[in-house]
Each structure stands twice: as structure tokens, then as C-alpha cells.
Design an enzyme around this catalytic site. Structure first.
Site, PDB file in Angstrom:
ATOM      1  N   TYR A 177     -10.024   2.610  -5.966  1.00  0.00           N
ATOM      2  CA  TYR A 177      -9.480   1.433  -5.285  1.00  0.00           C
ATOM      3  C   TYR A 177      -9.866   1.342  -3.806  1.00  0.00           C
ATOM      4  CZ  TYR A 177      -6.549   1.325  -9.432  1.00  0.00           C
ATOM      5  OH  TYR A 177      -6.102   1.282 -10.727  1.00  0.00           O
ATOM      6  N   HIS A 222      -7.135  -5.402  -2.420  1.00  0.00           N
ATOM      7  CA  HIS A 222      -5.715  -5.034  -2.389  1.00  0.00           C
ATOM      8  C   HIS A 222      -5.460  -3.848  -1.456  1.00  0.00           C
ATOM      9  CE1 HIS A 222      -2.116  -6.528  -4.111  1.00  0.00           C
ATOM     10  NE2 HIS A 222      -1.955  -5.681  -5.108  1.00  0.00           N
ATOM     11  N   PHE A 256       1.178   3.899  -5.845  1.00  0.00           N
ATOM     12  CA  PHE A 256       0.589   2.654  -6.309  1.00  0.00           C
ATOM     13  C   PHE A 256       1.407   1.491  -5.763  1.00  0.00           C
ATOM     14  CE2 PHE A 256      -1.488   5.581  -9.159  1.00  0.00           C
ATOM     15  CZ  PHE A 256      -2.790   5.111  -9.138  1.00  0.00           C
ATOM     16  N   ASN A 288       2.923  -1.227  -6.693  1.00  0.00           N
ATOM     17  CA  ASN A 288       4.186  -1.768  -7.206  1.00  0.00           C
ATOM     18  C   ASN A 288       5.411  -0.933  -6.863  1.00  0.00           C
ATOM     19  OD1 ASN A 288       2.408  -3.567  -8.274  1.00  0.00           O
ATOM     20  ND2 ASN A 288       2.863  -3.120 -10.402  1.00  0.00           N
TER      21      ASN A 288
END
Length: 191
Positions: A16, A21, A66, A68
């Protein structure tokens, strides 16, 4: 000397690293480098660094939960340091702002951003300062795929200027406060 907890939102791991993001992580990495504050201590469900920069005491935090579940990490840090939510600055990507632009905001909703949703739930309030780094919206296709894909080659070429501009903004925000920083930077094109 004021203390600020600066949280960059993103997802952990090399997969990532360059995704849209992860704009919050990227800004924090750049700030860490320029301020000489290593983000290496594993604590608060994340990695953290503390140090002085430009006359301010900064706690830099990258949640490793992460996106969330980012709120858990920030809430642990706020509680441990016994700081009010007003001393929290959250840096995150924003689909509703064109790439290269930045906006500041105190409080508000999560606008569908799961990291912000988690923060508001864990902290019991959304009344923290947000540094909203524009990543733009996809012209076609799925928003989830868009935010979890790497920046385009053209965007990558402009990314260093954008990150440096956001670091300058964060420095001013920590020193001068929100109203003055907003008047200079809100909706400013940094590339």
C-alpha cells in the site's frame, strides 16, 4: 511548549506504500525526515516517534491497524498522553478535493472515509483538525480500487512538491493554529 499528536492515515505494508489512500502516511514520512523524528517505536497499535521541531513538541503516529480501525491507535495515544482532542491533527486523503490541493477543517463528519469514521467512533467526537490531501475522484470505475491503487506516473512526479507543501502547512498549523493556517492554505494548489 505545546504538544500535538499528528496522525497520518494509511494502510501498513509495502503493498500500500504508494497508494492514494496512504497520502497521510506519505506526509508523515516526509515530516519525520525533515524534522529528524524517527517513526520507529511500536506502540499505540502503530508506529510512533516523538521529538521537538520548530519549537513544538510533536508526536507522530502511523496506525498499523489498517484504515478501518485507525481510531483505536489514535485514541490510545490521546489517552496515554492525556491530551484534549483539540491537540490532534489528522492527515488523510480526500476524494472530493482535486489532486494537488489541500483543505483544512475542524470537526465534521466522515464523508464516507472509514479512517475518519473509526476515529470519531473511538474518540467519541469528530472535533479534531483534519488536513485533507486531495487525491481527486476517478473519472470511471470503482472508488475502492482507485484509492487502493498507486498514484499515476504523472501524479508521482508531482508528489514531492505536494508532500513538502503539506509539511509546510502542518508546521504552520502546529505553531500558529488553525485560523491563520486556513487563511493561507485552504484550497491552495500545492503543485
Amino acid at each position: 511548549m505545546a504538544v500535538k499528536i499528528i496522525v497520518g492515515l494509511g494502510n501498513p505494508g509495502p503493498k500500500y506504500q504508494w497508494t492514494r489512500h496512504n497520502a497521510g502516511f506519505m506526509v508523515l514520512d516526509r515530516l519525520s525526515h525533515l524534522a529528524g523524528i524517527a517513526i520507529s517505536k511500536k506502540t499505540f497499535s502503530g508506529v510512533c516517534g516523538e521529538g521537538n521541531w520548530q519549537g513544538e513538541r510533536l508526536i507522530l503516529l502511523k496506525p498499523q491497524t489498517f484504515m478501518n480501525l485507525s481510531g483505536r491507535s489514535a485514541a490510545e495515544a490521546i489517552r496515554f498522553h492525556k491530551l484534549p482532542i483539540e491537540d490532534l491533527i489528522v492527515i488523510h486523503d480526500d476524494l472530493d478535493i482535486p489532486f494537488g490541493r489541500v483543505k483544512l477543517k475542524q470537526g465534521g463528519g466522515h464523508a464516507g472515509h472509514n479512517g475518519l469514521r473509526s476515529l470519531a467512533q473511538e474518540l467519541g467526537s469528530g472535533d479534531f483538525v483534519r488536513v485533507r490531501v486531495g487525491i481527486g475522484r476517478p473519472v470511471h470505475g470503482d472508488v475502492v480500487n482507485y484509492v487502493l491503487n498507486n498514484f499515476s506516473p504523472e501524479e508521482m512526479a508531482s508528489l514531492p512538491r505536494l508532500l513538502d507543501g503539506v509539511v509546510d502547512l502542518v508546521e504552520m498549523l502546529a505553531r500558529e493554529g488553525l485560523p491563520k493556517t486556513m487563511s493561507l492554505y485552504n484550497n491552495k494548489d500545492l503543485i
